[in-house]
Design a protein around this motif. Sequence first.
Motif, PDB file in Angstrom:
ATOM      1  N   ARG A  11       0.840  -1.208   0.000  1.00  0.00           N
ATOM      2  CA  ARG A  11       0.000   0.000   0.000  1.00  0.00           C
ATOM      3  C   ARG A  11       0.871   1.253   0.000  1.00  0.00           C
ATOM      4  O   ARG A  11       0.596   2.218  -0.729  1.00  0.00           O
ATOM      5  CB  ARG A  11      -0.935  -0.002   1.217  1.00  0.00           C
ATOM      6  CG  ARG A  11      -2.104  -0.964   1.103  1.00  0.00           C
ATOM      7  CD  ARG A  11      -3.159  -0.663   2.150  1.00  0.00           C
ATOM      8  NE  ARG A  11      -2.652  -0.888   3.497  1.00  0.00           N
ATOM      9  CZ  ARG A  11      -2.776  -2.024   4.152  1.00  0.00           C
ATOM     10  NH1 ARG A  11      -3.393  -3.053   3.589  1.00  0.00           N
ATOM     11  NH2 ARG A  11      -2.301  -2.151   5.383  1.00  0.00           N
ATOM     12  N   ARG A  12       1.936   1.234   0.805  1.00  0.00           N
ATOM     13  CA  ARG A  12       2.825   2.388   0.856  1.00  0.00           C
ATOM     14  C   ARG A  12       3.561   2.585  -0.462  1.00  0.00           C
ATOM     15  O   ARG A  12       3.753   3.713  -0.918  1.00  0.00           O
ATOM     16  CB  ARG A  12       3.839   2.221   1.985  1.00  0.00           C
ATOM     17  CG  ARG A  12       4.607   3.504   2.301  1.00  0.00           C
ATOM     18  CD  ARG A  12       5.586   3.311   3.422  1.00  0.00           C
ATOM     19  NE  ARG A  12       6.741   2.509   3.007  1.00  0.00           N
ATOM     20  CZ  ARG A  12       7.822   2.313   3.758  1.00  0.00           C
ATOM     21  NH1 ARG A  12       7.865   2.830   4.979  1.00  0.00           N
ATOM     22  NH2 ARG A  12       8.830   1.607   3.320  1.00  0.00           N
ATOM     23  N   ALA A  15       0.980   4.007  -3.053  1.00  0.00           N
ATOM     24  CA  ALA A  15       0.644   5.395  -2.736  1.00  0.00           C
ATOM     25  C   ALA A  15       1.852   6.311  -2.914  1.00  0.00           C
ATOM     26  O   ALA A  15       1.739   7.426  -3.426  1.00  0.00           O
ATOM     27  CB  ALA A  15       0.120   5.488  -1.305  1.00  0.00           C
ATOM     28  N   GLY A  16       3.029   5.826  -2.508  1.00  0.00           N
ATOM     29  CA  GLY A  16       4.230   6.657  -2.588  1.00  0.00           C
ATOM     30  C   GLY A  16       4.666   6.942  -3.999  1.00  0.00           C
ATOM     31  O   GLY A  16       5.272   7.986  -4.267  1.00  0.00           O
ATOM     32  N   ARG A  17       4.371   6.024  -4.911  1.00  0.00           N
ATOM     33  CA  ARG A  17       4.805   6.209  -6.294  1.00  0.00           C
ATOM     34  C   ARG A  17       4.147   7.418  -6.931  1.00  0.00           C
ATOM     35  O   ARG A  17       4.739   8.074  -7.802  1.00  0.00           O
ATOM     36  CB  ARG A  17       4.490   4.956  -7.103  1.00  0.00           C
ATOM     37  CG  ARG A  17       4.998   4.987  -8.522  1.00  0.00           C
ATOM     38  CD  ARG A  17       4.829   3.660  -9.211  1.00  0.00           C
ATOM     39  NE  ARG A  17       5.472   2.571  -8.488  1.00  0.00           N
ATOM     40  CZ  ARG A  17       5.544   1.322  -8.937  1.00  0.00           C
ATOM     41  NH1 ARG A  17       5.014   1.023 -10.095  1.00  0.00           N
ATOM     42  NH2 ARG A  17       6.136   0.381  -8.228  1.00  0.00           N
ATOM     43  N   TYR A  18       2.928   7.738  -6.514  1.00  0.00           N
ATOM     44  CA  TYR A  18       2.188   8.841  -7.134  1.00  0.00           C
ATOM     45  C   TYR A  18       2.000  10.022  -6.183  1.00  0.00           C
ATOM     46  O   TYR A  18       1.311  10.979  -6.531  1.00  0.00           O
ATOM     47  CB  TYR A  18       0.825   8.345  -7.614  1.00  0.00           C
ATOM     48  CG  TYR A  18       0.934   7.150  -8.532  1.00  0.00           C
ATOM     49  CD1 TYR A  18       1.350   7.302  -9.844  1.00  0.00           C
ATOM     50  CD2 TYR A  18       0.637   5.861  -8.073  1.00  0.00           C
ATOM     51  CE1 TYR A  18       1.472   6.210 -10.692  1.00  0.00           C
ATOM     52  CE2 TYR A  18       0.753   4.769  -8.918  1.00  0.00           C
ATOM     53  CZ  TYR A  18       1.176   4.948 -10.225  1.00  0.00           C
ATOM     54  OH  TYR A  18       1.289   3.862 -11.052  1.00  0.00           O
ATOM     55  N   ARG A  19       2.620   9.953  -5.006  1.00  0.00           N
ATOM     56  CA  ARG A  19       2.469  11.040  -4.047  1.00  0.00           C
ATOM     57  C   ARG A  19       3.056  12.340  -4.609  1.00  0.00           C
ATOM     58  O   ARG A  19       4.176  12.355  -5.127  1.00  0.00           O
ATOM     59  CB  ARG A  19       3.153  10.688  -2.729  1.00  0.00           C
ATOM     60  CG  ARG A  19       2.931  11.737  -1.628  1.00  0.00           C
ATOM     61  CD  ARG A  19       3.587  11.325  -0.328  1.00  0.00           C
ATOM     62  NE  ARG A  19       2.961  10.125   0.228  1.00  0.00           N
ATOM     63  CZ  ARG A  19       3.587   8.969   0.395  1.00  0.00           C
ATOM     64  NH1 ARG A  19       4.853   8.845   0.038  1.00  0.00           N
ATOM     65  NH2 ARG A  19       2.963   7.929   0.903  1.00  0.00           N
ATOM     66  N   GLY A  20       2.283  13.401  -4.535  1.00  0.00           N
ATOM     67  CA  GLY A  20       2.754  14.699  -5.003  1.00  0.00           C
ATOM     68  C   GLY A  20       2.437  14.988  -6.453  1.00  0.00           C
ATOM     69  O   GLY A  20       2.553  16.133  -6.897  1.00  0.00           O
ATOM     70  N   SER A  21       2.033  13.974  -7.220  1.00  0.00           N
ATOM     71  CA  SER A  21       1.692  14.205  -8.620  1.00  0.00           C
ATOM     72  C   SER A  21       0.247  14.679  -8.724  1.00  0.00           C
ATOM     73  O   SER A  21      -0.606  14.318  -7.904  1.00  0.00           O
ATOM     74  CB  SER A  21       1.887  12.930  -9.445  1.00  0.00           C
ATOM     75  OG  SER A  21       1.015  11.906  -9.002  1.00  0.00           O
ATOM     76  N   GLY A  24      -2.085  11.625  -9.656  1.00  0.00           N
ATOM     77  CA  GLY A  24      -2.089  10.508  -8.711  1.00  0.00           C
ATOM     78  C   GLY A  24      -2.152   9.148  -9.387  1.00  0.00           C
ATOM     79  O   GLY A  24      -1.435   8.871 -10.351  1.00  0.00           O
TER      80      GLY A  24
END
Length: 261
Positions: A11-12, A15-21, A24
Amino acid sequence: MNAALALSLIRREVAGRYRGSALGLFWSLLNPLFMLAVYTFFFGMVMKSRWATPDGQNVTHSTGEFAVILFCGLIVFQFFAEVISQSPGLIVANAGYVKKIVFPIQILPVVSAGAALFHAAVNLVVLLVFAYAAFGNIPSTVILAPVIFTPLVFLVLGIAWFLSSIGVYFRDMNQIVAPLVTATMFLSPVFFQRTSLPTWLQPWLSLNPLAIPVESFRAVVLFGMQPDWTSLGYYSLAAILVAVLGHQFFQKTRRGFADVL
């Protein structure tokens, strides 16, 4: 406990791969769809490639139908490529975990495979929407899709354990694996059918790790056919063997990770 940890890390990872984009998780759809558009234009419109139906009679698919058939194979390849491409640098990129005695670092390839499996599931939903639009129905055999993917997951995990371990000691593995992954795609039935090859060459195609999963996945998801259970059975046995050997190799070589990193 490891299962709960793996799910949490998956899950992390997703979620982390698209965080800030800005878009998403939508990027997980855009990337394969962009490549699909490029391949469809080149193979479907420029090269005029066509695909024979299982009865071998219909080779006049529209460009939209050809795109769906192509996308089906690309889903299998993208799962394979995502995990294998990351594997050589997986331990190096997570060096902080190596020195934590209580952390099971053998779980890292599982996390990578889990994240890739999530993207494959998303792409499958998109594929089914396009398939319904192009062909007018979704075959009931689609429920066998997880059965087709399971041996591929075992095979990919085994290879990932091998590559992630070797990548710690031999950093050039990244440069070696990248072209091999590309070659695996173009030498697999993602863009062509087994029957388009010379008769003497067709059995050798099964040596490609993507051949049987791609053909079986198309059969159950698009054409409403049963896979070749005999070939899939042998493939599954080989995949489990690779997974076992890969895990054992990783466990034996991990003792020197801390010294190298």
